[in-house]
Design an enzyme around this catalytic site. Structure first.
Site, PDB file in Angstrom:
ATOM      1  N   CYS A 147       5.494  -1.413   9.659  1.00 55.68           N
ATOM      2  CA  CYS A 147       6.525  -2.394   9.329  1.00 55.68           C
ATOM      3  C   CYS A 147       5.868  -3.618   8.684  1.00 55.68           C
ATOM      4  CB  CYS A 147       7.310  -2.719  10.606  1.00 55.68           C
ATOM      5  SG  CYS A 147       8.611  -3.929  10.480  1.00 55.68           S
ATOM      6  N   ASP A 204      15.448   4.530   4.730  1.00 54.80           N
ATOM      7  CA  ASP A 204      15.070   3.167   5.115  1.00 54.80           C
ATOM      8  C   ASP A 204      15.896   2.178   4.301  1.00 54.80           C
ATOM      9  OD1 ASP A 204      13.814   0.694   5.564  1.00 54.80           O
ATOM     10  OD2 ASP A 204      11.852   1.634   5.814  1.00 54.80           O
ATOM     11  N   HIS A 236      13.873   3.565   8.714  1.00 59.22           N
ATOM     12  CA  HIS A 236      12.758   2.653   8.974  1.00 59.22           C
ATOM     13  C   HIS A 236      12.302   2.833  10.418  1.00 59.22           C
ATOM     14  CE1 HIS A 236      10.296  -0.864   8.167  1.00 59.22           C
ATOM     15  NE2 HIS A 236      10.682  -1.373   9.319  1.00 59.22           N
TER      16      HIS A 236
END
Length: 267
Positions: A147, A204, A236
């Site tokens: 991330c 995502d 994601h």
């Protein structure tokens, strides 16, 4: 992967999916909190390594947006079980403590938006120096991040010539330039010092596939050995076993790809 267990020590800013949380034990490891000197400052960090031997290859583990909470610590233990000295420095420590913040929007506003890339890269350099002095073989240096840390993984691989290989998990690739974030992964595709494996989700919502394709094209133009793998149905944070976004197949496959990538490049 290890077996699920009861969660503890996770960021209060996330909704936990307790039935999928993975816990990796510390049997055969030396692990725990450390401090890393950078000038007059001490950077808090977590490290895990095999309890026996020395001169282990080093993997920097770059935190998610939520900081070095239990998931990132567990990732370090997973890497240590594979024979690495894994170190996750607290890269927000000057700006605030993410464990005290209960919402992701507040976390972004109060801490993340104030963290300069230059500071992060220098803290990771200090972490490499610590590893060299504490049983790590920094001639075999890798990095992985998730991330927020996935973006940093691309940037650090363009910054640090000692890196031999990197794995970036669903890190943002493009964005507006600013004093705190002067460059993004798309801007450093031709400056990478080592091959990066980028792992991304086709679903995502925060990282559109056209930006993934733009980076892939930039890597091809730069004749880079880096590679991007997209899991078409993954959202994601598909590796984050403590979140509803976790996808078991993609997470396990990505972990195998990470291991193969590091071994392929001498780590």
């Amino acid at each position: 992967m290890s077996q699920p267990s009861t969660p503890a020590g996770f960021s209060p800013a996330v909704s936990l999916a307790t039935d999928t949380v993975i816990h990796t034990d510390n049997a055969g490891l030396i692990e725990g909190d450390i401090t890393i000197r950078r000038g007059a400052e001490e950077i808090p960090a977590y490290r895990a390594a095999p309890a026996s031997g020395t001169q282990h290859p080093v993997i920097l583990v770059v935190q998610e947006i939520f900081g070095v909470h239990e998931h990132i610590r567990d990732v370090a233990r997973r890497l240590a079980k594979l024979g690495y000295l894994a170190i996750a420095p607290e890269l927000y420590f000057r700006q605030g403590d993410p464990s005290k913040i209960a919402s992701i929007d507040e976390l972004r506003e109060k801490i993340v938006s104030k963290v300069p890339d230059e500071q992060v890269l220098a803290d990771l350099d200090a972490t490499v120096t610590w590893a060299a002095a504490n049983g790590g073989d920094v001639d075999r240096l890798g990095i992985t991040g998730f991330c927020w840390g996935g973006r940093i993984t691309w940037l650090y691989t363009a910054h640090q010539p000692r890196v031999k290989a990197a794995v970036a998990w669903y890190g943002k690739l493009v964005g507006p330039q600013s004093a705190l974030q002067p460059r993004h992964p798309i801007d450093v595709a031709a400056q990478l010092k080592a091959p990066v494996l980028g792992l991304y989700g086709g679903q995502d919502a925060g990282i559109p596939l056209d930006t993934v394709e733009a980076l892939r094209n930039a890597l091809t133009a730069a004749d880079s050995a880096s590679r991007i793998h997209v899991y078409p149905e993954a959202p994601h944070a598909f590796y984050a076993d403590y979140r509803p976004s976790f996808r078991k197949f993609e997470a396990e496959d990505g972990w195998l790809l990470l291991q193969g990538w590091f071994k392929e490049h001498g780590l």
